[in-house]
Design a protein around this motif. Structure first.
Motif, PDB file in Angstrom:
ATOM      1  N   ALA A 144       0.828  -1.205   0.000  1.00 62.90           N
ATOM      2  CA  ALA A 144       0.000   0.000   0.000  1.00 62.90           C
ATOM      3  C   ALA A 144       0.863   1.255   0.000  1.00 62.90           C
ATOM      4  O   ALA A 144       0.595   2.221  -0.729  1.00 62.90           O
ATOM      5  CB  ALA A 144      -0.933  -0.004   1.204  1.00 62.90           C
ATOM      6  N   THR A 145       1.907   1.246   0.810  1.00 61.88           N
ATOM      7  CA  THR A 145       2.826   2.387   0.870  1.00 61.88           C
ATOM      8  C   THR A 145       3.491   2.620  -0.478  1.00 61.88           C
ATOM      9  O   THR A 145       3.573   3.748  -0.975  1.00 61.88           O
ATOM     10  CB  THR A 145       3.903   2.162   1.941  1.00 61.88           C
ATOM     11  N   LEU A 146       3.957   1.529  -1.091  1.00 65.90           N
ATOM     12  CA  LEU A 146       4.628   1.617  -2.383  1.00 65.90           C
ATOM     13  C   LEU A 146       3.680   2.146  -3.461  1.00 65.90           C
ATOM     14  O   LEU A 146       4.033   3.063  -4.216  1.00 65.90           O
ATOM     15  CB  LEU A 146       5.161   0.241  -2.786  1.00 65.90           C
ATOM     16  N   LEU A 147       2.494   1.584  -3.545  1.00 64.27           N
ATOM     17  CA  LEU A 147       1.558   1.986  -4.592  1.00 64.27           C
ATOM     18  C   LEU A 147       1.106   3.430  -4.427  1.00 64.27           C
ATOM     19  O   LEU A 147       0.904   4.140  -5.415  1.00 64.27           O
ATOM     20  CB  LEU A 147       0.355   1.044  -4.606  1.00 64.27           C
ATOM     21  N   ASN A 148       0.954   3.877  -3.198  1.00 65.20           N
ATOM     22  CA  ASN A 148       0.596   5.278  -2.974  1.00 65.20           C
ATOM     23  C   ASN A 148       1.711   6.211  -3.442  1.00 65.20           C
ATOM     24  O   ASN A 148       1.442   7.294  -3.967  1.00 65.20           O
ATOM     25  CB  ASN A 148       0.294   5.523  -1.495  1.00 65.20           C
ATOM     26  N   LYS A 149       2.951   5.778  -3.290  1.00 60.03           N
ATOM     27  CA  LYS A 149       4.077   6.580  -3.779  1.00 60.03           C
ATOM     28  C   LYS A 149       4.056   6.657  -5.309  1.00 60.03           C
ATOM     29  O   LYS A 149       4.353   7.698  -5.891  1.00 60.03           O
ATOM     30  CB  LYS A 149       5.404   5.974  -3.311  1.00 60.03           C
ATOM     31  N   LEU A 150       3.667   5.554  -5.949  1.00 62.92           N
ATOM     32  CA  LEU A 150       3.629   5.539  -7.415  1.00 62.92           C
ATOM     33  C   LEU A 150       2.573   6.505  -7.946  1.00 62.92           C
ATOM     34  O   LEU A 150       2.780   7.184  -8.955  1.00 62.92           O
ATOM     35  CB  LEU A 150       3.347   4.121  -7.924  1.00 62.92           C
ATOM     36  N   THR A 151       1.432   6.558  -7.264  1.00 61.77           N
ATOM     37  CA  THR A 151       0.366   7.448  -7.730  1.00 61.77           C
ATOM     38  C   THR A 151       0.764   8.920  -7.604  1.00 61.77           C
ATOM     39  O   THR A 151       0.237   9.766  -8.329  1.00 61.77           O
ATOM     40  CB  THR A 151      -0.937   7.211  -6.944  1.00 61.77           C
ATOM     41  N   GLN A 152       1.701   9.212  -6.714  1.00 53.95           N
ATOM     42  CA  GLN A 152       2.176  10.586  -6.568  1.00 53.95           C
ATOM     43  C   GLN A 152       2.956  11.050  -7.796  1.00 53.95           C
ATOM     44  O   GLN A 152       3.164  12.253  -7.991  1.00 53.95           O
ATOM     45  CB  GLN A 152       3.040  10.715  -5.306  1.00 53.95           C
ATOM     46  N   HIS A 153       3.390  10.097  -8.618  1.00 54.58           N
ATOM     47  CA  HIS A 153       4.097  10.418  -9.862  1.00 54.58           C
ATOM     48  C   HIS A 153       3.129  10.479 -11.052  1.00 54.58           C
ATOM     49  O   HIS A 153       3.564  10.506 -12.204  1.00 54.58           O
ATOM     50  CB  HIS A 153       5.178   9.376 -10.144  1.00 54.58           C
ATOM     51  N   GLY A 154       1.832  10.504 -10.773  1.00 52.15           N
ATOM     52  CA  GLY A 154       0.862  10.585 -11.853  1.00 52.15           C
ATOM     53  C   GLY A 154       0.593   9.260 -12.530  1.00 52.15           C
ATOM     54  O   GLY A 154       0.221   9.212 -13.703  1.00 52.15           O
ATOM     55  N   ILE A 155       0.770   8.167 -11.787  1.00 49.38           N
ATOM     56  CA  ILE A 155       0.558   6.820 -12.311  1.00 49.38           C
ATOM     57  C   ILE A 155      -0.787   6.289 -11.830  1.00 49.38           C
ATOM     58  O   ILE A 155      -1.153   6.471 -10.660  1.00 49.38           O
ATOM     59  CB  ILE A 155       1.677   5.862 -11.847  1.00 49.38           C
ATOM     60  N   SER A 156      -1.522   5.632 -12.708  1.00 50.10           N
ATOM     61  CA  SER A 156      -2.763   4.975 -12.308  1.00 50.10           C
ATOM     62  C   SER A 156      -2.475   3.519 -11.945  1.00 50.10           C
ATOM     63  O   SER A 156      -1.602   2.893 -12.540  1.00 50.10           O
ATOM     64  CB  SER A 156      -3.796   5.013 -13.445  1.00 50.10           C
ATOM     65  N   ILE A 157      -3.214   2.992 -10.991  1.00 52.46           N
ATOM     66  CA  ILE A 157      -3.067   1.598 -10.569  1.00 52.46           C
ATOM     67  C   ILE A 157      -4.349   0.851 -10.906  1.00 52.46           C
ATOM     68  O   ILE A 157      -5.447   1.287 -10.558  1.00 52.46           O
ATOM     69  CB  ILE A 157      -2.801   1.487  -9.050  1.00 52.46           C
ATOM     70  N   SER A 158      -4.201  -0.281 -11.591  1.00 55.54           N
ATOM     71  CA  SER A 158      -5.367  -1.096 -11.914  1.00 55.54           C
ATOM     72  C   SER A 158      -5.214  -2.484 -11.304  1.00 55.54           C
ATOM     73  O   SER A 158      -4.090  -2.983 -11.145  1.00 55.54           O
ATOM     74  CB  SER A 158      -5.556  -1.210 -13.429  1.00 55.54           C
ATOM     75  N   LEU A 159      -6.335  -3.081 -10.954  1.00 52.67           N
ATOM     76  CA  LEU A 159      -6.350  -4.432 -10.389  1.00 52.67           C
ATOM     77  C   LEU A 159      -6.786  -5.386 -11.490  1.00 52.67           C
ATOM     78  O   LEU A 159      -7.920  -5.312 -11.989  1.00 52.67           O
ATOM     79  CB  LEU A 159      -7.296  -4.502  -9.196  1.00 52.67           C
ATOM     80  N   ASP A 160      -5.879  -6.279 -11.890  1.00 50.31           N
ATOM     81  CA  ASP A 160      -6.112  -7.173 -13.023  1.00 50.31           C
ATOM     82  C   ASP A 160      -6.840  -8.442 -12.581  1.00 50.31           C
ATOM     83  O   ASP A 160      -6.741  -8.863 -11.427  1.00 50.31           O
ATOM     84  CB  ASP A 160      -4.767  -7.543 -13.653  1.00 50.31           C
ATOM     85  N   ASP A 161      -7.568  -9.047 -13.521  1.00 45.86           N
ATOM     86  CA  ASP A 161      -8.262 -10.323 -13.283  1.00 45.86           C
ATOM     87  C   ASP A 161      -9.197 -10.263 -12.084  1.00 45.86           C
ATOM     88  O   ASP A 161      -9.338 -11.237 -11.335  1.00 45.86           O
ATOM     89  CB  ASP A 161      -7.249 -11.466 -13.079  1.00 45.86           C
ATOM     90  N   PHE A 162      -9.850  -9.142 -11.903  1.00 48.32           N
ATOM     91  CA  PHE A 162     -10.707  -8.977 -10.728  1.00 48.32           C
ATOM     92  C   PHE A 162     -11.858  -9.988 -10.748  1.00 48.32           C
ATOM     93  O   PHE A 162     -12.487 -10.222 -11.767  1.00 48.32           O
ATOM     94  CB  PHE A 162     -11.278  -7.564 -10.675  1.00 48.32           C
ATOM     95  N   GLY A 163     -12.105 -10.557  -9.574  1.00 45.80           N
ATOM     96  CA  GLY A 163     -13.194 -11.512  -9.441  1.00 45.80           C
ATOM     97  C   GLY A 163     -12.739 -12.948  -9.349  1.00 45.80           C
ATOM     98  O   GLY A 163     -13.540 -13.845  -9.089  1.00 45.80           O
ATOM     99  N   THR A 164     -11.432 -13.190  -9.530  1.00 50.39           N
ATOM    100  CA  THR A 164     -10.937 -14.567  -9.542  1.00 50.39           C
ATOM    101  C   THR A 164     -10.012 -14.883  -8.365  1.00 50.39           C
ATOM    102  O   THR A 164      -9.628 -16.029  -8.182  1.00 50.39           O
ATOM    103  CB  THR A 164     -10.171 -14.861 -10.841  1.00 50.39           C
ATOM    104  N   GLY A 165      -9.639 -13.861  -7.594  1.00 53.04           N
ATOM    105  CA  GLY A 165      -8.642 -14.094  -6.547  1.00 53.04           C
ATOM    106  C   GLY A 165      -9.188 -13.936  -5.152  1.00 53.04           C
ATOM    107  O   GLY A 165     -10.310 -14.324  -4.850  1.00 53.04           O
ATOM    108  N   TYR A 166      -8.386 -13.278  -4.311  1.00 55.60           N
ATOM    109  CA  TYR A 166      -8.679 -13.236  -2.884  1.00 55.60           C
ATOM    110  C   TYR A 166      -9.025 -11.841  -2.397  1.00 55.60           C
ATOM    111  O   TYR A 166      -9.134 -11.612  -1.205  1.00 55.60           O
ATOM    112  CB  TYR A 166      -7.446 -13.722  -2.094  1.00 55.60           C
ATOM    113  N   CYS A 167      -9.166 -10.908  -3.303  1.00 61.00           N
ATOM    114  CA  CYS A 167      -9.308  -9.512  -2.897  1.00 61.00           C
ATOM    115  C   CYS A 167     -10.579  -9.292  -2.084  1.00 61.00           C
ATOM    116  O   CYS A 167     -11.650  -9.779  -2.420  1.00 61.00           O
ATOM    117  CB  CYS A 167      -9.322  -8.614  -4.122  1.00 61.00           C
TER     118      CYS A 167
END
Length: 217
Positions: A117-140
């Motif tokens: 979570a810490t890492l991904l929040n840092k990435l978004t600060q650089h103007g990067i979007s985060i997507s969750l792939d294959d949603f619906g098949t895992g443990y999220c």
């Protein structure tokens, strides 16, 4: 779903002289085990951004919101090697904000949720979007979606393939789309191969449709 091109996904292939063109299913696990995924991931992301910048410049009038999604390996997230690479890219390629989308899988999130979570929040600060792939098949779980800065949910193609075949799966697909929209997330339908699938997904609120129906890799 408006019939216009809004973005692409970078797909990696290994052109082997003996075995032909191989998808990541044949070599990704080995690359991760040996650590070669770090160099491969660096190469893919740099070349993807370089190409995206060319397209954004060349087709600015025709496709003003052109984006590109690139898959991240669990190893890149676990070892946090992606952060300096993204910082380099942000300083090297003047891409449109949020036009670079990094795709993660649910398995990457559950290994070390706090650090991820810490890492991904840092990435978004650089103007990067985060997507969750294959949603619906895992443990999220709902907790993960609250914890991580995910702005795009990609519905797994297994749900799309059930359209017109399995009513219960169709109902679940509609529920997944509504769930994502309620969280103000962009919804991408993966693996769209027929007009029926395209109409169904668009009718129920998918923002973007991706698959062989529009273009093979």
């Amino acid at each position: 779903h408006d019939g216009k091109l809004h973005g692409m996904e970078a797909l990696l292939r290994w052109n082997n002289k003996q075995l032909g063109q191989l998808t990541p299913a044949y070599f990704m696990s080995i690359a991760e085990e040996t650590g070669h995924i770090i160099d491969i991931g660096d190469w893919v992301l740099k070349h993807s951004c370089q190409q995206l910048l060319v397209w954004q410049t060349k087709y600015a009038d025709r496709f003003p919101d052109l984006s590109l999604s690139v898959n991240l390996s669990d190893v890149q997230i676990t070892l946090a090697v992606i952060e300096p690479l993204v910082e380099y890219i942000a300083n090297t390629f003047p891409l449109q904000k949020n036009s670079l989308e990094l795709e993660i899988t649910e398995s990457a999130l559950i290994k070390d949720a706090a650090s991820s979570a810490t890492l991904l929040n840092k990435l978004t600060q650089h103007g990067i979007s985060i997507s969750l792939d294959d949603f619906g098949t895992g443990y999220c779980s709902l907790e993960y979606l609250k914890l991580f800065p995910v702005s795009v949910l990609k519905i797994d193609q297994s749900f799309i393939a059930s359209i017109g075949k399995e009513k219960r799966d169709e109902l679940l697909l509609v529920a997944l789309i509504a769930f994502a929209k309620a969280l103000s997330m962009k919804v991408v339908a993966e693996g769209v191969e027929t007009l029926q699938q395209a109409h169904f997904c668009a009718q129920h609120g998918c923002d973007l449709l991706q698959g062989f129906f529009y273009s093979p890799p």
